[in-house]
Write a protein that holds these residues in place. Sequence first.
Motif, PDB file in Angstrom:
ATOM      1  N   THR A  38      54.576  56.561  34.917  1.00 27.47           N
ATOM      2  CA  THR A  38      53.649  55.868  33.927  1.00 27.47           C
ATOM      3  C   THR A  38      53.960  54.688  34.320  1.00 27.47           C
ATOM      4  OG1 THR A  38      54.776  57.208  31.869  1.00 27.47           O
ATOM      5  CG2 THR A  38      53.645  55.396  31.596  1.00 27.47           C
ATOM      6  N   GLN A  39      52.596  53.955  34.678  1.00 28.62           N
ATOM      7  CA  GLN A  39      52.178  52.697  34.551  1.00 28.62           C
ATOM      8  C   GLN A  39      51.616  52.757  32.795  1.00 28.62           C
ATOM      9  OE1 GLN A  39      53.258  51.190  37.034  1.00 28.62           O
ATOM     10  NE2 GLN A  39      52.935  52.165  38.565  1.00 28.62           N
ATOM     11  N   CYS A  40      51.595  51.132  33.002  1.00 25.15           N
ATOM     12  CA  CYS A  40      51.032  50.068  31.605  1.00 25.15           C
ATOM     13  C   CYS A  40      50.695  49.435  32.710  1.00 25.15           C
ATOM     14  CB  CYS A  40      52.112  49.378  31.102  1.00 25.15           C
ATOM     15  SG  CYS A  40      51.389  48.285  30.105  1.00 25.15           S
ATOM     16  N   VAL A  41      48.992  49.001  32.513  1.00 21.81           N
ATOM     17  CA  VAL A  41      48.093  48.962  32.498  1.00 21.81           C
ATOM     18  C   VAL A  41      47.434  48.167  31.602  1.00 21.81           C
ATOM     19  CG1 VAL A  41      45.607  48.868  34.596  1.00 21.81           C
ATOM     20  CG2 VAL A  41      47.785  50.382  35.081  1.00 21.81           C
ATOM     21  N   GLY A  42      47.198  46.979  31.551  1.00 22.24           N
ATOM     22  CA  GLY A  42      46.665  46.409  30.465  1.00 22.24           C
ATOM     23  C   GLY A  42      46.491  47.080  29.310  1.00 22.24           C
ATOM     24  N   ARG A  43      46.374  46.579  28.395  1.00 19.43           N
ATOM     25  CA  ARG A  43      46.806  48.075  26.769  1.00 19.43           C
ATOM     26  C   ARG A  43      47.136  49.321  27.003  1.00 19.43           C
ATOM     27  NH1 ARG A  43      46.735  43.749  22.806  1.00 19.43           N
ATOM     28  NH2 ARG A  43      45.791  41.252  23.096  1.00 19.43           N
ATOM     29  N   ILE A  44      47.317  50.019  28.073  1.00 15.57           N
ATOM     30  CA  ILE A  44      46.830  51.266  28.463  1.00 15.57           C
ATOM     31  C   ILE A  44      47.800  51.878  28.602  1.00 15.57           C
ATOM     32  CG2 ILE A  44      45.019  51.586  27.245  1.00 15.57           C
ATOM     33  CD1 ILE A  44      43.774  52.913  30.862  1.00 15.57           C
ATOM     34  N   LEU A  45      48.508  53.776  28.878  1.00 16.93           N
ATOM     35  CA  LEU A  45      49.727  53.516  29.815  1.00 16.93           C
ATOM     36  C   LEU A  45      48.719  54.398  30.418  1.00 16.93           C
ATOM     37  CD1 LEU A  45      52.130  54.180  27.658  1.00 16.93           C
ATOM     38  CD2 LEU A  45      51.913  52.862  29.153  1.00 16.93           C
ATOM     39  N   ILE A  46      48.961  55.214  31.660  1.00 18.10           N
ATOM     40  CA  ILE A  46      48.685  55.901  32.726  1.00 18.10           C
ATOM     41  C   ILE A  46      49.562  56.642  33.552  1.00 18.10           C
ATOM     42  CG2 ILE A  46      47.651  54.453  34.007  1.00 18.10           C
ATOM     43  CD1 ILE A  46      45.029  55.802  35.003  1.00 18.10           C
ATOM     44  N   ASP A  47      49.505  58.337  33.846  1.00 13.49           N
ATOM     45  CA  ASP A  47      50.652  58.215  35.108  1.00 13.49           C
ATOM     46  C   ASP A  47      50.573  58.768  35.974  1.00 13.49           C
ATOM     47  OD1 ASP A  47      51.944  58.274  32.397  1.00 13.49           O
ATOM     48  OD2 ASP A  47      51.741  60.777  32.588  1.00 13.49           O
ATOM     49  N   LEU A  48      50.345  58.155  36.790  1.00 12.11           N
ATOM     50  CA  LEU A  48      50.210  58.081  38.797  1.00 12.11           C
ATOM     51  C   LEU A  48      51.026  58.878  39.940  1.00 12.11           C
ATOM     52  CD1 LEU A  48      48.725  54.726  39.033  1.00 12.11           C
ATOM     53  CD2 LEU A  48      47.556  56.517  38.400  1.00 12.11           C
ATOM     54  N   PRO A  49      50.514  59.159  40.710  1.00  6.75           N
ATOM     55  CA  PRO A  49      51.681  60.014  41.327  1.00  6.75           C
ATOM     56  C   PRO A  49      52.985  59.368  41.878  1.00  6.75           C
ATOM     57  CG  PRO A  49      49.349  60.940  41.678  1.00  6.75           C
ATOM     58  CD  PRO A  49      49.123  59.484  40.694  1.00  6.75           C
ATOM     59  N   GLU A  50      53.517  60.052  42.347  1.00  3.25           N
ATOM     60  CA  GLU A  50      55.086  59.003  43.064  1.00  3.25           C
ATOM     61  C   GLU A  50      54.068  58.584  44.476  1.00  3.25           C
ATOM     62  OE1 GLU A  50      59.653  59.940  43.287  1.00  3.25           O
ATOM     63  OE2 GLU A  50      58.216  62.042  43.948  1.00  3.25           O
ATOM     64  N   GLY A  51      54.645  57.505  44.256  1.00  2.00           N
ATOM     65  CA  GLY A  51      54.083  56.431  45.616  1.00  2.00           C
ATOM     66  C   GLY A  51      53.176  55.905  45.698  1.00  2.00           C
ATOM     67  N   SER A  52      52.374  55.526  43.914  1.00  5.42           N
ATOM     68  CA  SER A  52      51.214  54.861  44.462  1.00  5.42           C
ATOM     69  C   SER A  52      51.672  53.590  43.699  1.00  5.42           C
ATOM     70  CB  SER A  52      50.607  55.318  42.513  1.00  5.42           C
ATOM     71  OG  SER A  52      50.255  56.811  42.922  1.00  5.42           O
ATOM     72  N   LYS A  53      50.590  52.787  44.954  1.00  2.00           N
ATOM     73  CA  LYS A  53      51.017  51.726  44.461  1.00  2.00           C
ATOM     74  C   LYS A  53      50.054  50.404  43.713  1.00  2.00           C
ATOM     75  CE  LYS A  53      54.012  51.879  48.472  1.00  2.00           C
ATOM     76  NZ  LYS A  53      54.446  51.126  49.622  1.00  2.00           N
ATOM     77  N   TRP A  54      50.633  49.337  43.529  1.00  2.00           N
ATOM     78  CA  TRP A  54      50.071  48.198  42.541  1.00  2.00           C
ATOM     79  C   TRP A  54      48.920  47.485  43.861  1.00  2.00           C
ATOM     80  CZ3 TRP A  54      48.798  46.855  37.213  1.00  2.00           C
ATOM     81  CH2 TRP A  54      49.464  47.602  36.686  1.00  2.00           C
ATOM     82  N   LYS A  55      47.798  47.317  44.329  1.00  2.00           N
ATOM     83  CA  LYS A  55      47.199  46.510  45.063  1.00  2.00           C
ATOM     84  C   LYS A  55      47.998  45.082  45.141  1.00  2.00           C
ATOM     85  CE  LYS A  55      43.373  50.871  47.247  1.00  2.00           C
ATOM     86  NZ  LYS A  55      42.183  50.789  46.964  1.00  2.00           N
ATOM     87  N   PRO A  56      47.636  44.607  45.928  1.00  2.00           N
ATOM     88  CA  PRO A  56      47.829  43.259  46.222  1.00  2.00           C
ATOM     89  C   PRO A  56      46.831  42.633  46.153  1.00  2.00           C
ATOM     90  CG  PRO A  56      48.512  43.654  47.709  1.00  2.00           C
ATOM     91  CD  PRO A  56      47.910  45.094  47.311  1.00  2.00           C
ATOM     92  N   LYS A  57      46.390  41.498  45.439  1.00  2.00           N
ATOM     93  CA  LYS A  57      45.162  40.468  45.524  1.00  2.00           C
ATOM     94  C   LYS A  57      44.427  41.329  45.297  1.00  2.00           C
ATOM     95  CE  LYS A  57      47.041  37.058  48.725  1.00  2.00           C
ATOM     96  NZ  LYS A  57      47.248  37.065  49.955  1.00  2.00           N
ATOM     97  N   ALA A  58      44.149  42.502  44.145  1.00  2.00           N
ATOM     98  CA  ALA A  58      42.849  43.107  44.179  1.00  2.00           C
ATOM     99  C   ALA A  58      42.985  43.580  41.860  1.00  2.00           C
ATOM    100  CB  ALA A  58      43.192  44.401  44.516  1.00  2.00           C
ATOM    101  N   LYS A  59      42.956  42.489  41.778  1.00  2.00           N
ATOM    102  CA  LYS A  59      43.258  42.465  39.937  1.00  2.00           C
ATOM    103  C   LYS A  59      43.509  41.318  39.571  1.00  2.00           C
ATOM    104  CE  LYS A  59      47.587  42.268  42.149  1.00  2.00           C
ATOM    105  NZ  LYS A  59      48.413  43.529  42.960  1.00  2.00           N
ATOM    106  N   GLY A  60      42.676  41.466  38.272  1.00  2.00           N
ATOM    107  CA  GLY A  60      43.042  40.149  37.552  1.00  2.00           C
ATOM    108  C   GLY A  60      41.938  40.944  36.048  1.00  2.00           C
ATOM    109  N   GLY A  61      41.814  39.768  35.369  1.00  2.00           N
ATOM    110  CA  GLY A  61      40.781  39.955  34.334  1.00  2.00           C
ATOM    111  C   GLY A  61      40.413  38.932  33.255  1.00  2.00           C
ATOM    112  N   ARG A  62      40.088  39.132  31.872  1.00  2.00           N
ATOM    113  CA  ARG A  62      39.448  38.560  31.427  1.00  2.00           C
ATOM    114  C   ARG A  62      39.929  37.609  29.489  1.00  2.00           C
ATOM    115  NH1 ARG A  62      33.363  36.798  30.036  1.00  2.00           N
ATOM    116  NH2 ARG A  62      33.846  35.016  28.523  1.00  2.00           N
TER     117      ARG A  62
END
Length: 379
Positions: free
Chosen positions: A10-34
């Motif tokens: 389980t990953q917390c992204v913003g205000r939502i939760l989502i399940d990702l396969p084992e070994g998944s990674k947040w990509k560096p320098k490819a994220k942001g928001g407002r």
Amino acid sequence: MTSLTRNMKTQCVGRILIDLPEGSKWKPKAKGGRVGDQYFSVTTGVSLDEFTAVLEERWAAILALKTSRGEVVTQPPHRFSSAPNSVIFSYNYRKHNLPDLNGQWANRIFHEAEGYIWLNGTMVTVPRNLNGRDETASLMKRMRARATDEIPADPGLCLDGAFIAGYYDPTEREEIMWSFSLPRNLGLVVQHTKVWGPLQSMLERRDDAAREIAGYVAKLLSEPGVVAGNKKYRAATRIGGVLEGEEFVMGGTQGINDHTFETNIGGLWEFPGRGFPSPLPNIELNMGTTFRTAEKPSSLGAFPKQEGNPDAPTEAEFFEIWDAVVSSVRVRPIAMAQPPQKELPPPKITREQAEADRKALDAFIAEGPGPDLSKPSTK
């Protein structure tokens, strides 16, 4: 189910939760928001020394800025902190004589601001913005470090390595977009945006766009030597967790040259969102992969053979991961808490009513009968 989806995390992204396969990674320098009027980006793996070097290099560049000819500079650049390990630069203070919304002319002071904060190896940057000194300072006060596997128990936004505390405020704009690398050479983009009413159907928007460019596509495909085509896999309503959205999955193949063909397979799921007083954000999941082959696929837009693409997913693996991810998306309940409503001031009362209330209270205290408030005063 195979080993690809047996151990989802389980990953917390913003205000939502989502399940990702084992070994998944947040990509560096490819994220942001407002948040509100403030945009931000996140960079992980930054040491405190590296962070300090970034700040000093940027401050030196700000001090070296030249003013435009004819501009009136009202004060020099400033640097200050609103939270531990943070710096806000405000600079380029200038005066302009401009009208307001009512057409009244006056001298107005403008400045530019940008902010940086270091949170245990994560650097959050608020880029240059007009007159945003106070808003940038306020936003950085809400930030703290967050472990990758932490699911916060208070309202706010999960970032990679950070957390922005805050209610789901109807007066504040909000958008989050994050990219992940998944096993089998798959990429995933998770995005959610605050809306004040549900968006138009995603499938309807795609159909409208396809009709608008149909003539151009037909002309392009008629050109000599052009090899291009697509295959639609899914286009229907799809429940993601408990959220009723729509999904669209398509593959497309294009000939790069006589010996190279590129096939892109992509899936899009979207929940249209819901407005206040029971709000939910618009949520979008976009997962895809790219193949390059020396031979043209037997069907344009189909999954190519595994030869030459050993790390790429088969059609069965793509949809196993896609279905597991879409089925897991849900809103973190506490994240949607809205700001407490302010108590309304007591209604104003007339002088006569206040006097009658006072007499009634005095009479009650004296254990005597109160005045008949239904009769008008004879005074």
